[in-house]
Design a protein around this motif. Structure first.
Motif, mmCIF file in Angstrom:
data_model
loop_
_atom_site.group_PDB
_atom_site.id
_atom_site.type_symbol
_atom_site.label_atom_id
_atom_site.label_comp_id
_atom_site.label_asym_id
_atom_site.label_seq_id
_atom_site.Cartn_x
_atom_site.Cartn_y
_atom_site.Cartn_z
ATOM 1 N N TYR A 199 71.021 25.110 25.244
ATOM 2 C CA TYR A 199 70.932 23.838 24.538
ATOM 3 C C TYR A 199 71.657 23.875 23.197
ATOM 4 C CZ TYR A 199 67.450 22.291 27.891
ATOM 5 O OH TYR A 199 66.820 21.902 29.041
ATOM 6 N N ALA A 200 72.254 22.745 22.830
ATOM 7 C CA ALA A 200 72.834 22.578 21.499
ATOM 8 C C ALA A 200 71.695 22.572 20.473
ATOM 9 C CB ALA A 200 73.614 21.268 21.428
ATOM 10 N N CYS A 260 69.789 19.242 20.176
ATOM 11 C CA CYS A 260 69.525 18.636 21.480
ATOM 12 C C CYS A 260 68.328 17.685 21.434
ATOM 13 C CB CYS A 260 69.261 19.728 22.522
ATOM 14 S SG CYS A 260 67.761 20.681 22.195
ATOM 15 N N HIS A 312 65.367 16.532 24.239
ATOM 16 C CA HIS A 312 64.797 16.760 25.570
ATOM 17 C C HIS A 312 63.633 15.799 25.767
ATOM 18 C CE1 HIS A 312 63.258 18.703 29.145
ATOM 19 N NE2 HIS A 312 62.065 18.732 28.565
ATOM 20 N N ARG A 330 66.159 22.512 19.003
ATOM 21 C CA ARG A 330 65.697 23.709 19.708
ATOM 22 C C ARG A 330 64.276 24.116 19.331
ATOM 23 N NH1 ARG A 330 70.738 27.923 19.637
ATOM 24 N NH2 ARG A 330 72.048 26.851 21.157
ATOM 25 N N ASP A 362 77.904 19.059 26.121
ATOM 26 C CA ASP A 362 79.019 18.907 25.192
ATOM 27 C C ASP A 362 80.209 19.705 25.731
ATOM 28 O OD1 ASP A 362 78.565 21.607 24.521
ATOM 29 O OD2 ASP A 362 77.672 21.151 22.574
ATOM 30 N N ALA A 397 73.720 21.856 26.623
ATOM 31 C CA ALA A 397 73.002 20.613 26.895
ATOM 32 C C ALA A 397 72.682 19.918 25.572
ATOM 33 C CB ALA A 397 71.730 20.907 27.663
ATOM 34 N N VAL A 398 73.151 18.701 25.421
ATOM 35 C CA VAL A 398 72.844 17.930 24.222
ATOM 36 C C VAL A 398 71.719 16.940 24.487
ATOM 37 C CG1 VAL A 398 75.106 18.201 23.148
ATOM 38 C CG2 VAL A 398 74.712 16.287 24.690
ATOM 39 N N GLU A 399 71.536 16.602 25.763
ATOM 40 C CA GLU A 399 70.467 15.675 26.123
ATOM 41 C C GLU A 399 69.998 15.994 27.539
ATOM 42 O OE1 GLU A 399 69.623 10.876 26.072
ATOM 43 O OE2 GLU A 399 71.678 11.600 25.913
ATOM 44 N N THR A 400 68.687 16.096 27.705
ATOM 45 C CA THR A 400 68.104 16.286 29.038
ATOM 46 C C THR A 400 66.923 15.349 29.198
ATOM 47 O OG1 THR A 400 66.721 18.128 28.242
ATOM 48 C CG2 THR A 400 68.808 18.709 29.306
#
Length: 134
Positions: free
Chosen positions: A30-31, A34, A36, A48, A106, A111-114
């Motif tokens: 994850y960025a 991010c 989530h 994070r 990105d 992962a920037v969005e989940t």
């Protein structure tokens, strides 16, 4: 990193790390900033640190027996989706969790969005059909 490579890495690491409750391995996907969403009506976990707290809370009472992710499906603009099925025992009670994760990556493959959608049932069961595109 391309979307397909990022999505395959994401599902492979999640599959292994969920089984081991390896929060650090998951966070590395994850960025830093991010977002989530674990369910549609829950407050999002931003960054994070919030994601780590959520994962530790989720894993606290869970004994994971088997984790499977489908082959990810990728689309434009760094997007991917994959299904998952997890057999657990929560406080000694068998449970099955099945759902899907939507991811936006990105250009570095982080992962920037989940967003997760999932359901649980008592006992260990397979979904009515195989995981999509396994």
């Amino acid at each position: 990193m391309g979307t397909s490579e990022a999505a395959h890495r994401f599902t492979a690491v999640w599959q292994r790390a969920w089984a081991a409750h390896d929060v650090d391995a998951i966070l590395a996907l994850y960025a830093e900033d991010c977002v989530h969403r674990s369910m549609p009506f829950r407050t999002p976990h931003r960054g994070r640190d919030e994601l780590a707290a959520y994962l530790r809370w989720s894993f606290a009472g869970e004994r994971t027996l088997d984790v499977r992710f489908s082959e990810p499906i990728t689309g434009p603009q760094g997007r991917a989706v994959a299904e998952f099925r997890v057999l657990t025992e929560e406080d000694g009670t068998p449970s099955t969790l099945a759902g899907c994760v939507f991811v936006r990556f990105d250009t570095k493959g982080l992962a920037v969005e989940t967003r997760d959608y999932w359901h649980t049932v008592a006992g260990h069961r397979e979904p009515a059909g195989p995981l999509f595109f396994t």
